[in-house]
Write an enzyme that holds these catalytic residues in place. Structure first.
Site, mmCIF file in Angstrom:
data_model
loop_
_atom_site.group_PDB
_atom_site.id
_atom_site.type_symbol
_atom_site.label_atom_id
_atom_site.label_comp_id
_atom_site.label_asym_id
_atom_site.label_seq_id
_atom_site.Cartn_x
_atom_site.Cartn_y
_atom_site.Cartn_z
ATOM 1 N N GLN A 161 16.710 91.395 47.908
ATOM 2 C CA GLN A 161 16.117 90.706 49.049
ATOM 3 C C GLN A 161 17.153 89.829 49.742
ATOM 4 O O GLN A 161 17.915 89.114 49.097
ATOM 5 C CB GLN A 161 14.945 89.858 48.570
ATOM 6 C CG GLN A 161 14.023 89.394 49.681
ATOM 7 C CD GLN A 161 12.691 88.898 49.134
ATOM 8 O OE1 GLN A 161 12.345 89.139 47.985
ATOM 9 N NE2 GLN A 161 11.918 88.201 49.957
ATOM 10 N N HIS B 29 13.370 83.260 40.382
ATOM 11 C CA HIS B 29 14.312 83.286 39.253
ATOM 12 C C HIS B 29 14.438 81.901 38.599
ATOM 13 O O HIS B 29 15.527 81.422 38.337
ATOM 14 C CB HIS B 29 15.689 83.800 39.702
ATOM 15 C CG HIS B 29 15.667 85.233 40.120
ATOM 16 N ND1 HIS B 29 15.469 86.256 39.221
ATOM 17 C CD2 HIS B 29 15.782 85.807 41.339
ATOM 18 C CE1 HIS B 29 15.480 87.415 39.877
ATOM 19 N NE2 HIS B 29 15.655 87.165 41.159
ATOM 20 N N GLN C 287 13.406 89.135 33.985
ATOM 21 C CA GLN C 287 14.207 88.956 35.199
ATOM 22 C C GLN C 287 13.547 88.007 36.196
ATOM 23 O O GLN C 287 14.215 87.298 36.945
ATOM 24 C CB GLN C 287 14.448 90.330 35.853
ATOM 25 C CG GLN C 287 15.468 90.302 36.973
ATOM 26 C CD GLN C 287 15.134 91.301 38.066
ATOM 27 O OE1 GLN C 287 14.049 91.267 38.642
ATOM 28 N NE2 GLN C 287 16.075 92.181 38.344
ATOM 29 N N SER D 7 18.852 91.569 41.553
ATOM 30 C CA SER D 7 17.428 91.205 41.564
ATOM 31 C C SER D 7 16.568 92.442 41.828
ATOM 32 O O SER D 7 16.505 93.347 41.004
ATOM 33 C CB SER D 7 17.185 90.100 42.589
ATOM 34 O OG SER D 7 15.891 89.558 42.465
ATOM 35 N N LEU D 8 15.913 92.520 42.977
ATOM 36 C CA LEU D 8 15.106 93.687 43.307
ATOM 37 C C LEU D 8 15.890 94.990 43.139
ATOM 38 O O LEU D 8 15.361 96.008 42.687
ATOM 39 C CB LEU D 8 14.614 93.568 44.749
ATOM 40 C CG LEU D 8 14.103 94.869 45.380
ATOM 41 C CD1 LEU D 8 12.749 95.204 44.823
ATOM 42 C CD2 LEU D 8 14.087 94.776 46.885
ATOM 43 N N ARG E 202 5.410 93.363 42.044
ATOM 44 C CA ARG E 202 6.379 92.260 41.944
ATOM 45 C C ARG E 202 6.419 91.466 43.245
ATOM 46 O O ARG E 202 6.407 90.230 43.259
ATOM 47 C CB ARG E 202 7.763 92.828 41.617
ATOM 48 C CG ARG E 202 8.880 91.806 41.451
ATOM 49 C CD ARG E 202 10.173 92.568 41.185
ATOM 50 N NE ARG E 202 11.286 91.725 40.801
ATOM 51 C CZ ARG E 202 12.187 91.219 41.628
ATOM 52 N NH1 ARG E 202 12.060 91.425 42.937
ATOM 53 N NH2 ARG E 202 13.197 90.491 41.182
#
Length: 771
Positions: A9, A192, A240, A87-88, A112
């Site tokens: 993202q 996060h 995560q 991340s993603l 998510r």
């Protein structure tokens, strides 16, 4: 050697995926069916201005990354040698490694994105020009320990995450550092970080409905900056959400593993820019004799009753590849996932609100599960504290509430359970129970249901503190049929709940309480934990439970060595107690904390338990600097050897009244009689021995109140529940800033304890067989 990198993202842009949707029309159609809208229209036109919204951004990026990957494989005719995603982007890395298919990945990303979009009151900021240690030190020094490091993008580019108000408070702190830039990001959630624990918990449950495979090529995880373990794909993906993205270390790991070419697959060039900075400012992370985690654990698999110590390779001083233990993966992964925790570490309840709502909130923000200490508090105070907790923990952080068995007042247990159910308290720590009670069983059974797969789902969890096998057996068994029938007849539970009660134990999980502060049977962890693990396994098999009951260890845990020993024995989690009483957040007086700060392991002793005085139960208490243990034991001896206060010889009676109580027996009885329930008052009038017990029990309440208030004149009578764990903790931190309790914060000391336990295990594993 080629590594593909997938962006996350922040890389979205209008027009991304141009040409890809036509080339992969079937996949685009599949995406539209899953999402319920046209992903092509969203990416190429964005007519409703939704592309920047998390719940739309994440699925759109996943689709474009995936189609970009398929295009590159078609054009190059080869797959990469390794993959990683920011991340993603990690979902695309797993897709490229065949750990999941396109549709599965999109369904997971959709969920998510929806969960992360629900995050409110959070914020993030980029810190440029400082390394991780400098940032952590500055946050700690400035009292901003509620902020987490979220993204370690490059050696001098880090993103921090926390409550919006804290992120704003941090701005002037960082702006004072001349070499630093501080940029607040346009996000609504503390991604996060510990504040995403609620989202992590719900996402982990969602993951259970999918089948994920072991990656076919190395995938480097954000959480560990090491290869995915083949047996921990779901756990790592769930972790995560709350863990930092270790991107800089990920690239260094890939460089050290021999990857020479890196290709960013997806829109934008954010990762390419970061790669350039990492190569310029950091060295490759070279690990000799690296063990391949994609094919299984690096050490022999444990016995079924033991949790796995999740591990990763590390470079030892001698250069040989060894096994490093990761603090976030100590204990049971399922336990951490189910309770939404960063660490398999619980902060046990302490009575009279010593485990205050502030302490429990601080534990939750640190990724730990704390329990509100409700013992001895009136229901209205408990309700107020739960309300404050819920107002403070707005990001879904974990918390629990204590339920202490009260043999003198069953109605109090009922009142508290009513309160917990009314306020939707999902986790209770049950302590001091010697038998199951209707109130406790009602709490556990309320809300039972069967899901679509036929599995019984419990809304309320009980973590039972036990030290005796017979009590553990009761908690590890289904609720007694007679008790269930009684609750059903009273209308306290439904017929469906009564029927389902036969299929699950009263306790969701179990804490083995060895010798500890407060109520204790003086058990030894090395005998207690293995015994309870075997008992758990036997009763699970006997009753045919489908879920796993986790067994934790409590009592005597004040140093990393003690915590490490518990995990090695097979504990799924650890519970700290005494060490938390000597922290800033603990709800006791400064005078008590001053006393506790200086004790050693020999400075505690045993005394009768005031709430179970007649039963001979014992508590472990502070001995150094106070007379309470000696006086309390004297009172119990008098109670055992006499049938009434009138039987005491005059000298003894005078000593107790003038020196211990500083009140006459008649004055005390008059004070307490007015507050007794009618039945109890009638019994006291008829039974002189019971009246003596009531008068003696007054001293225990009085000594506790004196300690909580910090009364200087009542100091010698302070009753302070405490075990030798605090003495060992004091010795561990001696000579450091934590020697002064005013620098001890509950989240910090428990996190340090678990991290040092992991480091200790790493050193011990490395040293095995070397001497």
């Amino acid at each position: 050697m080629v590594a593909y990198l997938f962006p996350g993202q922040g890389s979205q842009q209008l027009g991304m995926g141009e040409g890809l949707f036509d080339d992969f029309a079937e996949l685009a159609e599949t995406a539209d069916e899953i999402l319920g809208y046209s992903v092509r229209t969203l990416c190429l036109e964005d007519p409703d201005q939704r592309l920047s919204l998390t719940q739309y951004t994440q699925p759109a990026l996943y689709v474009v990354n995936a189609l970009s990957y398929y295009r590159r494989v078609e054009e190059s005719g080869r797959r990469p040698d390794a993959v990683a995603g920011h991340s993603l982007g990690e979902y695309n890395a797993l897709l490229a490694a065949d750990a999941l298919d396109f549709a599965t990945g999109l369904k997971l990303v959709k969920k998510r994105g929806e969960l992360m979009a629900q995050a409110r009151n959070g914020g993030m900021a980029a810190v440029l020009g400082m390394d991780e240690k400098e940032i952590r030190d500055l946050l700690q020094e400035s009292g901003l320990d509620g902020i987490d490091v979220a993204n370690l993008n490059a050696p001098a580019q880090t993103v921090i995450s926390g409550l919006r108000e804290d992120i704003e408070r941090a701005r002037p702190v960082f702006e004072k550092v001349g070499s630093c830039r501080y940029v607040v990001l346009n996000v609504s959630g503390a991604f996060h970080s510990r504040y995403m624990a609620g989202a992590q918990h719900e996402f982990a449950a969602h993951l259970d409905g999918f089948e994920l495979r072991a990656p076919e090529i190395p995938v480097v995880a954000n959480v560990t900056a090491r290869r995915y373990r083949s047996d921990e794909v779901k756990e790592t993906l769930a972790a995560q959400i709350t863990s930092a993205v270790k991107w800089s270390e990920t690239i260094r790991y890939l460089l050290g593993g021999g990857e020479e070419e890196f290709v960013e697959v997806g829109p934008g060039r954010v990762l390419t820019s970061l790669l350039r900075n990492i190569k310029r400012d950091a060295e490759p992370l070279v690990l000799d004799e690296e063990e391949d985690e994609a094919t299984g654990p690096a050490v022999a698999a444990p016995a079924p009753q033991q949790p796995t110590l999740q591990q990763k390779p590390f470079a030892s001083p001698g250069g040989a590849g060894r096994t490093a233990v990761v603090a976030e993966q100590l204990g049971s992964a399922g336990f951490r996932r189910d309770y939404g925790l960063r660490y398999a570490c619980l902060v046990g309840a302490m009575y009279q609100g010593i485990a205050s709502w502030e302490l429990v909130a601080a534990a939750g923000r640190a990724g730990l599960l704390g329990f509100l200490g409700t013992g001895g508090l009136p229901p209205e105070r408990v309700e107020a504290d739960i309300t404050r907790l819920k107002q403070k923990l707005t990001g879904g952080e974990p918390f629990g509430v204590n339920l202490v068995h009260d043999p003198h007042s069953p109605q109090r247990e009922e009142q508290l359970v009513d309160l917990y159910l009314r306020h939707d308290v999902r986790t209770v720590e049950a302590s001091a129970f010697i038998a199951l009670t209707p109130a406790l069983v009602r709490y556990r059974l309320t809300g039972l249901r069967r899901d679509e797969s036929g599995q019984v789902i419990a809304r309320n969890r009980v973590i039972a503190k036990v030290s005796r096998p017979e009590v553990a057996t009761a908690f590890l068994s289904p609720a007694p049929a007679a008790l269930v029938a009684e609750l059903l007849a009273e209308g306290a539970i439904t017929a469906a709940e009564a029927e389902l009660a036969r299929e699950l134990p009263v306790a969701a999980d179990l804490t083995c309480e060895a010798d500890s502060g407060g109520h204790t049977d003086q058990g030894v962890s090395f005998s207690l934990v293995p015994t309870m693990l075997r008992l758990r396994d036997d009763l699970t098999a006997r009753h045919g439970y489908t879920g796993r009951i986790r067994v934790g260890a409590a009592g005597g845990i004040g140093t990393p060595d003690a915590a490490a020993a518990c995990f090695v024995m097979g504990a799924d989690f650890v519970v700290t107690g005494s060490i938390n009483q000597c922290t800033v957040e603990a709800g006791t007086s400064d005078l008590v904390k001053d006393l506790l700060q200086g004790i050693d392991i020999q400075d505690t002793g045993y005394a009768p338990a005031g709430d179970m005085f007649e039963y001979g139960a014992r508590v472990q208490v502070l001995r150094r600097g106070v007379l309470f243990p000696a006086r309390a034991n004297k009172l119990y001896e008098l109670y055992k050897n006499h049938e009434s206060l009138d039987e005491l010889d005059p000298a003894t009676a005078d000593q107790v009244q003038s020196r211990y109580f500083k009140k006459s027996f008649d004055e005390i009885y008059a004070d307490i009689r007015s507050g007794l329930p009618p039945q109890e008052a009638e019994r006291a009038e008829k039974d002189p021995k019971h009246r003596m017990a009531l008068v003696f029990r007054w001293y225990f309440d009085h000594s506790t109140r004196q300690a909580l208030a910090g009364s200087e004149e009542g100091r010698v009578d302070f009753q302070v529940h405490c075990g030798p764990a605090l003495g060992s903790f004091n010795q561990w931190v001696k000579g450091t800033e934590l020697e002064d309790w005013r620098h001890r914060h509950v989240g910090d000391i428990n996190e340090r304890l678990v991290r040092e336990a992991a480091a200790l295990l790493t050193r011990r594993l490395a040293a095995l067989g070397t001497d």
